[in-house]
Scaffold this active site. Structure first.
Site, short mmCIF file in Angstrom:
data_model
loop_
_atom_site.label_atom_id
_atom_site.label_comp_id
_atom_site.label_asym_id
_atom_site.label_seq_id
_atom_site.Cartn_x
_atom_site.Cartn_y
_atom_site.Cartn_z
CB SER A 423 54.51 -6.48 80.50
OG SER A 423 55.32 -5.34 80.57
CG HIS A 444 51.89 -10.10 80.73
ND1 HIS A 444 52.61 -10.30 79.59
CD2 HIS A 444 51.51 -8.79 80.72
CE1 HIS A 444 52.66 -9.17 78.90
NE2 HIS A 444 52.01 -8.25 79.57
CD GLU A 456 53.59 -13.83 78.34
OE1 GLU A 456 53.53 -12.61 78.63
OE2 GLU A 456 54.41 -14.29 77.54
CG ASN A 494 55.94 -7.61 76.22
OD1 ASN A 494 55.15 -7.37 75.32
ND2 ASN A 494 55.78 -7.15 77.44
#
Ligand SMILES: C[C@H](O)CC(=O)SCCNC(=O)CCNC(=O)[C@H](O)C(C)(C)COP(=O)(O)OP(=O)(O)OC[C@H]1O[C@@H](n2cnc3c(N)ncnc32)[C@H](O)[C@@H]1OP(=O)(O)O
Length: 720
Positions: A423, A444, A456, A494
């Site tokens: 991540s 991800h 992702e 993130n």
């Protein structure tokens, strides 16, 4: 241009086909053509009855949503709803002196279903999807759906269908009375033709749905159902007006009659179309479909290669969730773990995920057995020699991942895609000990991976376009919305997310109230506030990812000692039943007055004093102080080229963070506020509270020009 065509058979039935690829949406051309063709059919002596259908196995995906967008951008006049609803559908189709039957295959959604409901009967295939999903676009059904659906299926069911925007399949539609019969695709037209002639010859009832009353509940009961729906809508979507408008419009039809209902519906629709909610949701509709269009990658004519076998490394929460998503969509999966115990635990997790579907009635026992048999557990790489895709999902440890990728290069065939579910970690670092950089890619997933819709996809400078196209195809097959982003620490989601918690911690360290922050943020529309989220994710994960940001972006990372301090006391979030909240046996969170003592300790240890202004923040100020830093980081992600389209970041925010779709995503929302205002606020806070708030160069430059943040980058660049 969309159109309709008419073919008249020797049986005297005119088949009118809606044609507007790919989903036969009802553009103005199609609607005008339908009107004209219908008039011809009614005039022709050789036409006794009519069948309406859609080309290429799809009835219609509804009104042309591109027309909404053009109107909302100020590029075209408002669609003439009342005219279509009353003059075309009610007065021409439904009131016709010749019977009409809708032959529905594929989908009849929104305006598509409304056309079908204006016919005198409906025949569908069992797989057809029928529904009124207009609320998803911030509007209500506008071609009579609010009046006809309750009269066909009853008030309670119609409210459920419209409020949830969920379609029903052919069989259920038959049970509900929405369709009159089911036919296999190859017999759909012949059945519909026969049915139309049967109506003409009075062997079947000739029903104008608009004037039916038998399915409607008596007035008193209807009012109760409507009031209950109002209460629920206010509770579940307090920021949204259009569900309440829908209920009022349905009520008008019940109280004052269906024609009054039709006019009120058209008027209400026209009032909702220019709203911020509709603009945002229409934006999200197209943004979501745009994520699979990656310039320089998906426009090169590459065809996805078949992926026949997938291997997953790591059977933890993520690995087992990914395995579940894959087997659910018929991919054979090998799950590798390091020992029997972990392997069994991983397999058990997949099994539990699947069984929970069986329990909820969403999967038969037979299907469960077939799906579960697609999973095979292994402890070594022996069976990796013919896998087409590997997804590594082990803990976030750089050297472990490097070792795994070096092994994968050895044991997997040379065409195999090597994906990591990391991540945050830079993929170049993960692949450092390999020579396979062209086939290394990030996949991800978000937890729980078999439920969350976002994938992702991270490409490095060296990832080949073919590999991206392949993974996009897998994403589509497992029903995820992919967002393709560039490689950096934290990637897009993130990175956008980290200022969210950090801003909240900064505010609390300086005097703001934890629970007011969470309340203000949920009131804004997030599924939970930053502190409740910290509890859910666990402080351990929060501190570990925070470290990645401290290491990589030290100048703008806010370091609070509150989390580590609470962890020292074994308060680490929901898993320890104590974090910022305390949790009872049923996982219900309650504020905990004890948290105050940790905050005070954190303040005294780091020498922070309370700022009286921050103790009196309004909910609106809290939203700005938490989300403007998120906007700022999103601007950085965009200007660094990590995302190619601002709209991709809107989708990443909505699907990865839970940002309310009715606000259109982070960048869209920011543009609705204006770059100038956001920048001036960030500058003000940056002077007061430090670099964390400092506006990035891109935001500052856009603000100086008074320009939107989401303009395509080249245009933005050339204008700067
Ligand atoms: C007055 C009326 O009451 C108002 C209305 O009818 S509002 C419209 C109501 N209808 C809807 O909301 C349905 C919206 N569409 C969908 O849910 C899905 O597209 C679908 C289920 C029809 C098809 O899904 P799927 O097969 O996965 O294809 P999907 O990629 O979504 O769509 C294919 C293309 O059709 C376009 N499209 C789909 N529905 C459309 C519509 N109603 N109008 C215009 N374009 C539409 C998509 O934008 C996409 O275009 P692209 O290829 O250029 O990206």
């Amino acid at each position: 241009m969309g159109r309709t065509v008419m073919e008249v058979g020797s049986d005297g039935v005119a088949v009118i086909t809606l044609i507007n690829p790919p989903v036969n949406s009802l553009s103005v051309d199609v609607l005008e053509s339908l009107h004209e063709t219908y008039r011809q059919a009614l005039q022709r002596d050789d036409v006794k009855a009519i069948v309406v259908t859609g080309a290429n196995g799809r009835f219609s995906g509804g009104f042309d949503i591109t027309a909404f967008r053009k109107f909302q951008a100020g590029n075209s006049p408002a669609p003439k709803l009342g005219y279509v609803s009353v003059e075309i559908l009610a007065d021409t189709l439904e009131d016709a002196k010749k019977p009409a039957v809708a032959a529905i295959d594929g989908l009849a959604l929104g305006g598509g279903l409304e056309v079908a409901m204006s016919c005198h009967a409906r025949i569908s295939t069992s797989n057809a999807q029928l529904g009124l999903p207009e609320l998803q676009l911030g509007v209500i059904p506008g071609f009579g759906g609010t009046q006809r659906l309750p009269r066909l299926v009853g008030l309670a069911k119609s409210l459920e269908m419209i409020l949830t925007s969920k379609p029903v399949k052919g069989e259920e539609a038959l049970d509900l009375g929405l369709v009159d019969a089911i036919a296999p695709p190859e017999e759909l037209l012949s059945t519909a033709r026969r049915w139309a002639l049967d109506i003409l010859e009075r062997r079947r009832p000739w029903i104008n749905s608009l004037y039916r009353n038998d399915k409607l509940e008596p007035l008193g009961e209807a009012r109760e159902i409507l009031n209950f729906a109002r209460t629920q809508a206010r509770k579940q979507a307090p920021n949204l007006k259009h569900p309440l408008v829908l209920i009022d419009v349905i009520e008008e039809g019940i109280v004052s009659g269906p024609r009054a209902g039709l006019w009120k519906e058209a008027e209400a629709f026209e009032g909702l179309l220019p709203s911020d909610t509709s603009r945002s949701l229409v934006h999200i509709f197209f943004a979501q479909r745009g994520t699979t269009k990656v310039p320089g990658v998906t426009d090169r004519g590459l065809v996805p290669r078949p992926i026949n076998k997938v291997a997953i490394l790591g059977g933890g929460l993520m690995g087992s969730g990914i395995a579940t998503a894959l087997v659910l969509n018929n991919y054979p999966v090998i799950l590798k773990e390091v020992n029997e115990k972990f392997l069994q635990a991983g397999i058990d997790r997949v099994k539990a995920n699947l069984l929970s579907r069986v329990k909820k009635g969403r999967m038969t026992q037979q299907k469960f057995e077939k799906t579960f048999s697609l999973l095979k557990g292994v402890l070594d790489y022996d069976s990796f020699k013919d896998v087409d895709l590997v997804i590594e999902a082990v803990i976030e440890n750089v050297s472990l991942k490097q070792q795994i990728f070096a092994d994968l290069e050895k044991y997997c065939p040379p065409h195999c895609i090597l994906a990591s579910n990391t991540s945050t970690i830079d993929l170049n670092l993960i692949g450092k000990r390999t020579k396979s950089h062209d086939r290394i890619i990030g996949a991800h997933f978000f937890s729980p991976a078999h439920v969350m819709p976002l994938l992702e996809i991270i490409r490095t400078d060296k990832t080949s376009s073919q590999v991206i196209v392949d993974l996009l195809d897998v994403g589509k097959k497992i029903k995820k919305t992919p967002v393709v982003v560039g490689n950096c620490t934290g990637f897009a989601v993130n990175r956008m997310f980290f200022p969210y918690t950090q801003a909240a911690l900064l505010l609390v360290d300086r005097g703001a109230d934890i629970y007011q922050i969470d309340r203000a943020i949920t009131k804004f529309g997030m599924p939970m506030g930053p502190f409740r989220l910290c509890d859910l994710v666990g402080f351990g994960v929060g501190v570990a990812t925070g470290k990645q940001f401290i290491d990589n972006f030290p100048e703008r990372t806010y370091m609070s000692i509150l989390l580590p301090l609470m962890m020292e006391d074994k308060r680490a979030g929901e898993s320890t039943r104590r974090g910022f909240y305390v949790y009872n046996d049923r996982r219900k969170a309650s504020p905990d007055p004890e948290v105050k003592k940790y905050i005070e300790k954190a303040r005294s240890m780091s020498g922070i004093t309370i700022d009286p202004k921050l103790t009196k923040l309004s909910d609106e100020e809290i939203v700005e102080m938490v989300f403007f830093p998120v906007v700022n980081e999103t601007c950085r992600v965009y200007s660094e080229g990590i995302a190619v389209k601002a709209a991709d970041l809107d989708i990443a925010g909505v699907m990865g963070m839970g940002f309310p779709p009715y606000r259109g995503g982070i960048m869209f929302w920011a543009d609705s506020i204006g770059s100038k205002y956001i920048c001036s606020k960030l500058e003000e806070w940056s002077n007061l509270y430090g670099e964390f708030f400092k506006p990035c160069a891109y935001l500052a430059e856009r603000a100086a020009k008074g320009a939107p943040l989401s303009t395509p980058l080249e245009q933005a660049m050339s204008r700067l």
